[in-house]
Design a protein around this motif. Structure first.
Motif, PDB file in Angstrom:
ATOM      1  N   ASP A 183      48.919   1.382  10.684  1.00 59.49           N
ATOM      2  CA  ASP A 183      47.586   1.929  10.432  1.00 59.49           C
ATOM      3  C   ASP A 183      46.594   0.830  10.089  1.00 59.49           C
ATOM      4  OD1 ASP A 183      48.624   4.392  10.894  1.00 59.49           O
ATOM      5  OD2 ASP A 183      48.627   5.052   8.802  1.00 59.49           O
ATOM      6  N   ARG A 184      47.108  -0.313   9.667  1.00 58.83           N
ATOM      7  CA  ARG A 184      46.245  -1.439   9.324  1.00 58.83           C
ATOM      8  C   ARG A 184      45.467  -1.922  10.550  1.00 58.83           C
ATOM      9  NH1 ARG A 184      48.314  -6.494   5.636  1.00 58.83           N
ATOM     10  NH2 ARG A 184      46.325  -7.575   5.396  1.00 58.83           N
ATOM     11  N   GLU A 185      45.997  -1.653  11.741  1.00 58.89           N
ATOM     12  CA  GLU A 185      45.349  -2.104  12.972  1.00 58.89           C
ATOM     13  C   GLU A 185      44.534  -0.999  13.636  1.00 58.89           C
ATOM     14  OE1 GLU A 185      48.043  -4.001  15.606  1.00 58.89           O
ATOM     15  OE2 GLU A 185      48.690  -5.492  14.137  1.00 58.89           O
ATOM     16  N   ALA A 186      44.273   0.071  12.907  1.00 53.83           N
ATOM     17  CA  ALA A 186      43.532   1.193  13.482  1.00 53.83           C
ATOM     18  C   ALA A 186      42.150   0.782  13.968  1.00 53.83           C
ATOM     19  CB  ALA A 186      43.416   2.324  12.460  1.00 53.83           C
ATOM     20  N   LEU A 187      41.471  -0.070  13.208  1.00 51.65           N
ATOM     21  CA  LEU A 187      40.124  -0.496  13.603  1.00 51.65           C
ATOM     22  C   LEU A 187      40.153  -1.284  14.897  1.00 51.65           C
ATOM     23  CD1 LEU A 187      37.087  -0.702  12.993  1.00 51.65           C
ATOM     24  CD2 LEU A 187      37.590  -2.799  11.718  1.00 51.65           C
ATOM     25  N   LEU A 188      41.124  -2.165  15.029  1.00 52.75           N
ATOM     26  CA  LEU A 188      41.220  -2.971  16.248  1.00 52.75           C
ATOM     27  C   LEU A 188      41.493  -2.091  17.456  1.00 52.75           C
ATOM     28  CD1 LEU A 188      41.165  -5.763  17.471  1.00 52.75           C
ATOM     29  CD2 LEU A 188      43.595  -5.992  16.964  1.00 52.75           C
ATOM     30  N   ARG A 189      42.353  -1.103  17.302  1.00 53.77           N
ATOM     31  CA  ARG A 189      42.625  -0.194  18.414  1.00 53.77           C
ATOM     32  C   ARG A 189      41.368   0.592  18.795  1.00 53.77           C
ATOM     33  NH1 ARG A 189      47.281   0.862  15.248  1.00 53.77           N
ATOM     34  NH2 ARG A 189      46.406   2.846  14.560  1.00 53.77           N
ATOM     35  N   GLU A 190      40.626   1.051  17.789  1.00 58.85           N
ATOM     36  CA  GLU A 190      39.429   1.835  18.071  1.00 58.85           C
ATOM     37  C   GLU A 190      38.349   0.975  18.719  1.00 58.85           C
ATOM     38  OE1 GLU A 190      38.158   5.588  18.409  1.00 58.85           O
ATOM     39  OE2 GLU A 190      40.000   4.975  17.394  1.00 58.85           O
ATOM     40  N   SER A 191      38.266  -0.277  18.325  1.00 63.67           N
ATOM     41  CA  SER A 191      37.254  -1.165  18.895  1.00 63.67           C
ATOM     42  C   SER A 191      37.474  -1.394  20.384  1.00 63.67           C
ATOM     43  CB  SER A 191      37.254  -2.506  18.154  1.00 63.67           C
ATOM     44  OG  SER A 191      38.401  -3.285  18.480  1.00 63.67           O
ATOM     45  N   CYS A 192      38.731  -1.356  20.816  1.00 64.32           N
ATOM     46  CA  CYS A 192      39.013  -1.495  22.248  1.00 64.32           C
ATOM     47  C   CYS A 192      38.398  -0.340  23.024  1.00 64.32           C
ATOM     48  CB  CYS A 192      40.521  -1.558  22.484  1.00 64.32           C
ATOM     49  SG  CYS A 192      41.317  -3.046  21.863  1.00 64.32           S
ATOM     50  N   ARG A 193      38.464   0.859  22.471  1.00 63.35           N
ATOM     51  CA  ARG A 193      37.867   2.021  23.121  1.00 63.35           C
ATOM     52  C   ARG A 193      36.346   1.919  23.117  1.00 63.35           C
ATOM     53  NH1 ARG A 193      41.810   4.499  19.520  1.00 63.35           N
ATOM     54  NH2 ARG A 193      43.693   5.057  20.693  1.00 63.35           N
ATOM     55  N   ASN A 206      34.506  -0.877  23.020  1.00 62.43           N
ATOM     56  CA  ASN A 206      34.085  -1.910  23.962  1.00 62.43           C
ATOM     57  C   ASN A 206      34.254  -1.461  25.408  1.00 62.43           C
ATOM     58  OD1 ASN A 206      33.043  -4.407  22.766  1.00 62.43           O
ATOM     59  ND2 ASN A 206      34.960  -4.437  21.631  1.00 62.43           N
ATOM     60  N   ALA A 207      35.242  -0.623  25.660  1.00 63.61           N
ATOM     61  CA  ALA A 207      35.390  -0.078  27.015  1.00 63.61           C
ATOM     62  C   ALA A 207      34.192   0.789  27.366  1.00 63.61           C
ATOM     63  CB  ALA A 207      36.681   0.735  27.115  1.00 63.61           C
ATOM     64  N   ALA A 208      33.670   1.521  26.382  1.00 59.27           N
ATOM     65  CA  ALA A 208      32.524   2.404  26.628  1.00 59.27           C
ATOM     66  C   ALA A 208      31.216   1.633  26.745  1.00 59.27           C
ATOM     67  CB  ALA A 208      32.416   3.433  25.505  1.00 59.27           C
ATOM     68  N   THR A 209      31.101   0.495  26.069  1.00 60.09           N
ATOM     69  CA  THR A 209      29.864  -0.282  26.120  1.00 60.09           C
ATOM     70  C   THR A 209      29.861  -1.315  27.237  1.00 60.09           C
ATOM     71  OG1 THR A 209      30.698  -1.952  24.559  1.00 60.09           O
ATOM     72  CG2 THR A 209      29.547  -0.033  23.628  1.00 60.09           C
ATOM     73  N   GLY A 210      31.006  -1.481  27.901  1.00 59.87           N
ATOM     74  CA  GLY A 210      31.107  -2.502  28.940  1.00 59.87           C
ATOM     75  C   GLY A 210      31.403  -3.873  28.385  1.00 59.87           C
ATOM     76  N   GLY A 211      31.779  -3.931  27.114  1.00 62.56           N
ATOM     77  CA  GLY A 211      32.011  -5.205  26.459  1.00 62.56           C
ATOM     78  C   GLY A 211      33.445  -5.680  26.568  1.00 62.56           C
ATOM     79  N   LYS A 212      33.708  -6.802  25.913  1.00 62.68           N
ATOM     80  CA  LYS A 212      35.017  -7.432  25.947  1.00 62.68           C
ATOM     81  C   LYS A 212      35.908  -6.828  24.870  1.00 62.68           C
ATOM     82  CE  LYS A 212      37.255 -11.918  25.142  1.00 62.68           C
ATOM     83  NZ  LYS A 212      37.035 -13.351  24.825  1.00 62.68           N
ATOM     84  N   ALA A 213      37.056  -6.332  25.269  1.00 61.80           N
ATOM     85  CA  ALA A 213      38.026  -5.808  24.307  1.00 61.80           C
ATOM     86  C   ALA A 213      39.127  -6.823  24.121  1.00 61.80           C
ATOM     87  CB  ALA A 213      38.592  -4.480  24.780  1.00 61.80           C
ATOM     88  N   PHE A 214      39.372  -7.219  22.909  1.00 60.37           N
ATOM     89  CA  PHE A 214      40.405  -8.219  22.638  1.00 60.37           C
ATOM     90  C   PHE A 214      41.777  -7.570  22.671  1.00 60.37           C
ATOM     91  CE2 PHE A 214      36.658 -10.245  21.141  1.00 60.37           C
ATOM     92  CZ  PHE A 214      36.880 -11.603  21.289  1.00 60.37           C
ATOM     93  N   VAL A 215      42.743  -8.342  23.128  1.00 62.57           N
ATOM     94  CA  VAL A 215      44.123  -7.856  23.157  1.00 62.57           C
ATOM     95  C   VAL A 215      44.604  -7.709  21.730  1.00 62.57           C
ATOM     96  CG1 VAL A 215      46.485  -8.377  23.867  1.00 62.57           C
ATOM     97  CG2 VAL A 215      44.560  -8.998  25.354  1.00 62.57           C
ATOM     98  N   GLN A 216      45.220  -6.566  21.468  1.00 62.31           N
ATOM     99  CA  GLN A 216      45.723  -6.320  20.131  1.00 62.31           C
ATOM    100  C   GLN A 216      46.854  -7.277  19.806  1.00 62.31           C
ATOM    101  OE1 GLN A 216      46.512  -2.313  18.904  1.00 62.31           O
ATOM    102  NE2 GLN A 216      45.234  -1.488  20.515  1.00 62.31           N
ATOM    103  N   GLN A 217      46.798  -7.801  18.595  1.00 57.75           N
ATOM    104  CA  GLN A 217      47.860  -8.675  18.130  1.00 57.75           C
ATOM    105  C   GLN A 217      48.365  -8.142  16.802  1.00 57.75           C
ATOM    106  OE1 GLN A 217      46.473 -12.703  17.939  1.00 57.75           O
ATOM    107  NE2 GLN A 217      45.669 -12.694  20.013  1.00 57.75           N
ATOM    108  N   GLN A 218      49.659  -8.164  16.638  1.00 57.90           N
ATOM    109  CA  GLN A 218      50.237  -7.684  15.385  1.00 57.90           C
ATOM    110  C   GLN A 218      49.864  -8.637  14.258  1.00 57.90           C
ATOM    111  OE1 GLN A 218      51.976  -4.867  14.962  1.00 57.90           O
ATOM    112  NE2 GLN A 218      52.041  -5.229  12.768  1.00 57.90           N
ATOM    113  N   LYS A 219      49.225  -8.099  13.217  1.00 58.29           N
ATOM    114  CA  LYS A 219      48.810  -8.936  12.086  1.00 58.29           C
ATOM    115  C   LYS A 219      49.958  -9.022  11.088  1.00 58.29           C
ATOM    116  CE  LYS A 219      45.000  -9.143  14.190  1.00 58.29           C
ATOM    117  NZ  LYS A 219      44.645 -10.331  14.927  1.00 58.29           N
ATOM    118  N   GLN A 220      50.207 -10.211  10.670  1.00 56.47           N
ATOM    119  CA  GLN A 220      51.297 -10.425   9.730  1.00 56.47           C
ATOM    120  C   GLN A 220      50.743 -10.337   8.306  1.00 56.47           C
ATOM    121  OE1 GLN A 220      54.357 -10.598  10.831  1.00 56.47           O
ATOM    122  NE2 GLN A 220      53.702 -10.603  12.971  1.00 56.47           N
TER     123      GLN A 220
END
Length: 266
Positions: free
Chosen positions: A240-250, A252-266
């Motif tokens: 759940d700590r990565e929820a924001l990163l997952r949502e940002s990908c969606r 950026n897809a809607a705005t036509g922007g760059k979505a970063f590849v999700q990386q597991q945060k340690q």
């Protein structure tokens, strides 16, 4: 043998669903051309669209006729046409990144134990223009309209990583040193720039974590940032700590922007 995809008689399933299969198939070819890194040969279009060559040829010729695709007369390669570009430009004009991000952030704070919202850059620094309080998370030091510290928030780091230095320096002069914090080093900003993600813990409140992710337009310029405030102890699962990163990908897809590849945060 006639390709069933080419049958122009409206099927019973189409009538039931209220859709037209040929439009869906044509869209598949347009999407293939849009996602291509360069002009494509007929066979490659068919392969990527997972159809036969004859079907690809018929649909592409129809798209060329309507200006949605074009075929180079010398090479025979296909690409998007002027009508498709016109439609795309029209869609871009209607994109409101802040409103798109706001809808996603409202849903995110409803589902997770975090408050969050959208910040834009002003001459005084990151400014919250949308803010949603989580029903699961009561400690909430932020509110709509707040200006955030440039150097002592995840949101400030994200803007620093993707905005010109002169804009950052101008805003830093507007914030008192005890408020803005200590300027980050180049290595920290490089890390944020590479990951497209910033996180700080206990920077404003003890054991409370702030996260931020940039939202871009179709030209790759940052237009806003989505940010959250979280008590990590309230999250139900580590991912759940990565929820924001997952949502940002969606977003950026809607705005036509760059979505970063999700990386597991340690």
């Amino acid at each position: 043998m006639e390709d069933p995809e080419e049958n122009t008689v409206e099927s019973a399933s189409e009538r039931r669903s209220g859709t037209i299969q040929s439009v869906s198939i044509a869209t598949r070819f347009l999407t293939t051309l849009a996602n291509a890194e360069q002009e494509l040969a007929l066979g490659e279009v068919a392969r990527r669209a997972e159809t036969g060559r004859s079907t690809a040829h018929r649909y592409l010729q129809s798209l060329v006729k309507e200006g949605l695709a074009r075929q180079d007369p010398e090479t025979g390669l296909y690409d998007l046409g002027p009508t498709a570009l016109h439609i795309g430009i029209g869609a871009l004009r209607r994109v409101d990144a802040v409103e798109i991000a706001a809808r996603h952030m409202k849903a995110l704070t409803h589902d997770y134990a975090m408050s969050g919202g959208v910040a834009i850059w002003t001459d005084r620094g990151p400014t919250l223009v949308r803010w949603y309080k989580s029903a699961f998370f009561s400690i909430n030091p932020l509110a709509l309209g707040d200006i955030l510290p440039i150097d002592n928030t995840a949101c400030g780091l994200v803007f620093q990583a993707f905005l010109p230095k002169q804009r950052i320096d101008a805003a830093r002069k507007q914030q008192p040193s005890h408020f803005r914090g200590t300027a980050p080093g180049r290595a920290m900003l490089d890390a944020v720039r590479e990951a497209g993600w910033a996180e700080m813990t206990s920077h404003l409140l003890s054991n409370v974590t702030g996260q931020a992710v940039p939202i871009f337009d179709a030209q790759g310029e940052i237009v806003c940032a989505v940010t959250t405030v979280t008590d990590l102890g309230q999250l139900r699962a580590p991912e759940d700590r990565e929820a924001l990163l997952r949502e940002s990908c969606r977003i950026n897809a809607a705005t036509g922007g760059k979505a970063f590849v999700q990386q597991q945060k340690q």
